[in-house]
Design a protein around this motif. Structure first.
Motif, PDB file in Angstrom:
ATOM      1  N   VAL A 106      29.781  -3.659 -71.983  1.00  0.00           N
ATOM      2  CA  VAL A 106      30.965  -3.792 -72.739  1.00  0.00           C
ATOM      3  C   VAL A 106      32.243  -3.715 -72.033  1.00  0.00           C
ATOM      4  O   VAL A 106      32.882  -2.912 -71.315  1.00  0.00           O
ATOM      5  N   THR A 107      32.940  -4.946 -72.405  1.00  0.00           N
ATOM      6  CA  THR A 107      34.379  -5.050 -71.690  1.00  0.00           C
ATOM      7  C   THR A 107      34.770  -6.265 -72.319  1.00  0.00           C
ATOM      8  O   THR A 107      33.990  -7.030 -73.296  1.00  0.00           O
ATOM      9  N   SER A 108      35.985  -6.818 -71.970  1.00  0.00           N
ATOM     10  CA  SER A 108      36.396  -8.057 -72.692  1.00  0.00           C
ATOM     11  C   SER A 108      35.863  -8.957 -71.609  1.00  0.00           C
ATOM     12  O   SER A 108      36.667  -9.299 -70.511  1.00  0.00           O
ATOM     13  N   PHE A 109      34.960  -9.854 -71.852  1.00  0.00           N
ATOM     14  CA  PHE A 109      34.140 -10.724 -71.153  1.00  0.00           C
ATOM     15  C   PHE A 109      34.565 -12.215 -71.636  1.00  0.00           C
ATOM     16  O   PHE A 109      34.080 -12.597 -72.586  1.00  0.00           O
ATOM     17  N   LYS A 110      34.899 -13.008 -70.491  1.00  0.00           N
ATOM     18  CA  LYS A 110      34.865 -14.338 -70.948  1.00  0.00           C
ATOM     19  C   LYS A 110      33.588 -15.035 -70.934  1.00  0.00           C
ATOM     20  O   LYS A 110      32.758 -14.787 -70.289  1.00  0.00           O
ATOM     21  N   ILE A 111      33.356 -15.948 -71.864  1.00  0.00           N
ATOM     22  CA  ILE A 111      32.287 -16.440 -72.318  1.00  0.00           C
ATOM     23  C   ILE A 111      32.486 -17.808 -71.747  1.00  0.00           C
ATOM     24  O   ILE A 111      33.638 -18.503 -72.242  1.00  0.00           O
ATOM     25  N   ASN A 112      31.663 -18.524 -71.013  1.00  0.00           N
ATOM     26  CA  ASN A 112      31.516 -19.973 -70.534  1.00  0.00           C
ATOM     27  C   ASN A 112      30.016 -20.397 -70.454  1.00  0.00           C
ATOM     28  O   ASN A 112      29.051 -19.633 -70.759  1.00  0.00           O
ATOM     29  N   SER A 113      29.956 -21.508 -70.449  1.00  0.00           N
ATOM     30  CA  SER A 113      28.697 -22.365 -70.696  1.00  0.00           C
ATOM     31  C   SER A 113      27.640 -21.928 -69.542  1.00  0.00           C
ATOM     32  O   SER A 113      26.414 -21.575 -69.666  1.00  0.00           O
ATOM     33  N   GLU A 114      28.187 -21.675 -68.312  1.00  0.00           N
ATOM     34  CA  GLU A 114      27.483 -21.358 -67.156  1.00  0.00           C
ATOM     35  C   GLU A 114      26.766 -19.885 -67.563  1.00  0.00           C
ATOM     36  O   GLU A 114      25.458 -19.562 -67.273  1.00  0.00           O
ATOM     37  N   ARG A 115      27.320 -18.888 -68.043  1.00  0.00           N
ATOM     38  CA  ARG A 115      27.193 -17.672 -68.161  1.00  0.00           C
ATOM     39  C   ARG A 115      26.143 -17.568 -69.366  1.00  0.00           C
ATOM     40  O   ARG A 115      25.430 -16.682 -69.431  1.00  0.00           O
ATOM     41  N   GLN A 116      26.477 -18.292 -70.431  1.00  0.00           N
ATOM     42  CA  GLN A 116      25.437 -18.312 -71.597  1.00  0.00           C
ATOM     43  C   GLN A 116      23.959 -18.787 -71.411  1.00  0.00           C
ATOM     44  O   GLN A 116      23.184 -18.706 -71.911  1.00  0.00           O
ATOM     45  N   THR A 117      23.884 -19.599 -70.171  1.00  0.00           N
ATOM     46  CA  THR A 117      22.521 -19.930 -69.581  1.00  0.00           C
ATOM     47  C   THR A 117      21.797 -18.440 -69.239  1.00  0.00           C
ATOM     48  O   THR A 117      20.586 -18.636 -69.489  1.00  0.00           O
ATOM     49  N   ALA A 118      22.670 -17.476 -68.894  1.00  0.00           N
ATOM     50  CA  ALA A 118      21.997 -16.361 -68.369  1.00  0.00           C
ATOM     51  C   ALA A 118      21.948 -15.185 -69.152  1.00  0.00           C
ATOM     52  O   ALA A 118      21.080 -14.489 -69.272  1.00  0.00           O
ATOM     53  N   LEU A 119      23.030 -15.219 -70.141  1.00  0.00           N
ATOM     54  CA  LEU A 119      23.005 -13.977 -71.185  1.00  0.00           C
ATOM     55  C   LEU A 119      23.140 -14.326 -72.593  1.00  0.00           C
ATOM     56  O   LEU A 119      23.605 -15.628 -72.821  1.00  0.00           O
ATOM     57  N   ASP A 120      23.052 -13.721 -73.616  1.00  0.00           N
ATOM     58  CA  ASP A 120      23.169 -13.692 -74.754  1.00  0.00           C
ATOM     59  C   ASP A 120      24.554 -12.946 -75.216  1.00  0.00           C
ATOM     60  O   ASP A 120      24.817 -11.755 -74.810  1.00  0.00           O
ATOM     61  N   PHE A 121      25.517 -13.438 -75.863  1.00  0.00           N
ATOM     62  CA  PHE A 121      26.835 -12.880 -76.212  1.00  0.00           C
ATOM     63  C   PHE A 121      26.735 -12.629 -77.516  1.00  0.00           C
ATOM     64  O   PHE A 121      26.303 -13.504 -78.418  1.00  0.00           O
ATOM     65  N   THR A 122      27.712 -11.732 -77.780  1.00  0.00           N
ATOM     66  CA  THR A 122      27.985 -11.460 -79.361  1.00  0.00           C
ATOM     67  C   THR A 122      29.102 -12.269 -79.715  1.00  0.00           C
ATOM     68  O   THR A 122      29.627 -13.260 -78.880  1.00  0.00           O
ATOM     69  N   LEU A 123      29.423 -12.229 -81.124  1.00  0.00           N
ATOM     70  CA  LEU A 123      30.586 -12.991 -81.489  1.00  0.00           C
ATOM     71  C   LEU A 123      31.887 -12.483 -80.834  1.00  0.00           C
ATOM     72  O   LEU A 123      31.982 -11.226 -80.761  1.00  0.00           O
ATOM     73  N   PRO A 124      32.856 -13.236 -80.295  1.00  0.00           N
ATOM     74  CA  PRO A 124      34.054 -12.926 -79.655  1.00  0.00           C
ATOM     75  C   PRO A 124      34.870 -12.032 -80.693  1.00  0.00           C
ATOM     76  O   PRO A 124      34.841 -12.321 -81.912  1.00  0.00           O
TER      77      PRO A 124
END
Length: 189
Positions: A106-124
């Motif tokens: 839970v924080t303001s976390f920057k979404i990038n393509s590399e991170r999306q391969t490891a995690l599921d993100f909510t809508l910004p």
């Protein structure tokens, strides 16, 4: 990770150990290994071990916990970084999730393509629209770099179509112009 105004860290009240603001919650800032053998009642009052977390992300977490009926234990990530992939291993916040030490970040976390391969993100919840684009290549830019978006055949087709459109446009203007070439009028003698 502390990032005002999304996540703020403030020390607890020295006497009671409780958070001074009404919407703040206790969060552990010391590594778990430092808490072994420490009296938890005293540790919560000590800013070396626990601080008070507040901010927009904490408000969202409290709302989700109330609506969905779950409890949580907040702590700051030990290495203090967001998370990057180094030699096939994640560090920071992403490592906490990937290695199973945490369920949610839970924080303001920057979404990038590399991170999306490891995690599921909510809508910004915030889009800044600020983007910086840089090239990964080094060296001198070629004088014909502007030609690189298309291959040779595409550029030849663009040139051919452009010449045809220009020729047709000139012919049309000449045909419709009162002083241009008109095949119906005979030349004056």
């Amino acid at each position: 990770m502390e990032e005002p105004p999304y996540v703020n860290l403030v020390p607890p009240d020295n006497e009671t150990g409780e958070c001074k603001t009404d919407r703040a919650v206790p969060c552990r800032v010391a590594p778990e290994s430092e808490l072994v053998g420490v009296n938890m009642t005293l540790a919560i009052r000590n800013p070396k071990y626990y601080m008070c977390c507040s901010g927009f992300c904490i408000d969202l977490l409290q709302k989700f916990a109330a609506d969905l009926g779950f409890t949580y234990d907040l702590y700051r990530v030990e290495d203090g970084i967001w998370g990057v992939l180094n030699n096939g291993t994640w560090n920071g916040l992403i490592a906490e999730i990937v290695e199973g030490r945490a369920d949610v970040v839970v924080t303001s976390f920057k979404i990038n393509s590399e991170r999306q391969t490891a995690l599921d993100f909510t809508l910004p919840f915030l889009e800044t629209g600020i983007t910086i684009v840089v090239t990964k290549r080094t060296g001198i830019i070629s004088p014909k770099a502007f030609l690189e978006p298309f291959d040779t055949v595409s550029w030849l087709l663009i040139l051919l179509v452009s010449i045809q459109v220009a020729a047709f446009t000139i012919f049309l203007f000449e045909w419709l112009s009162p002083f241009g070439y008109d095949m119906k009028v005979s030349p004056q003698r």
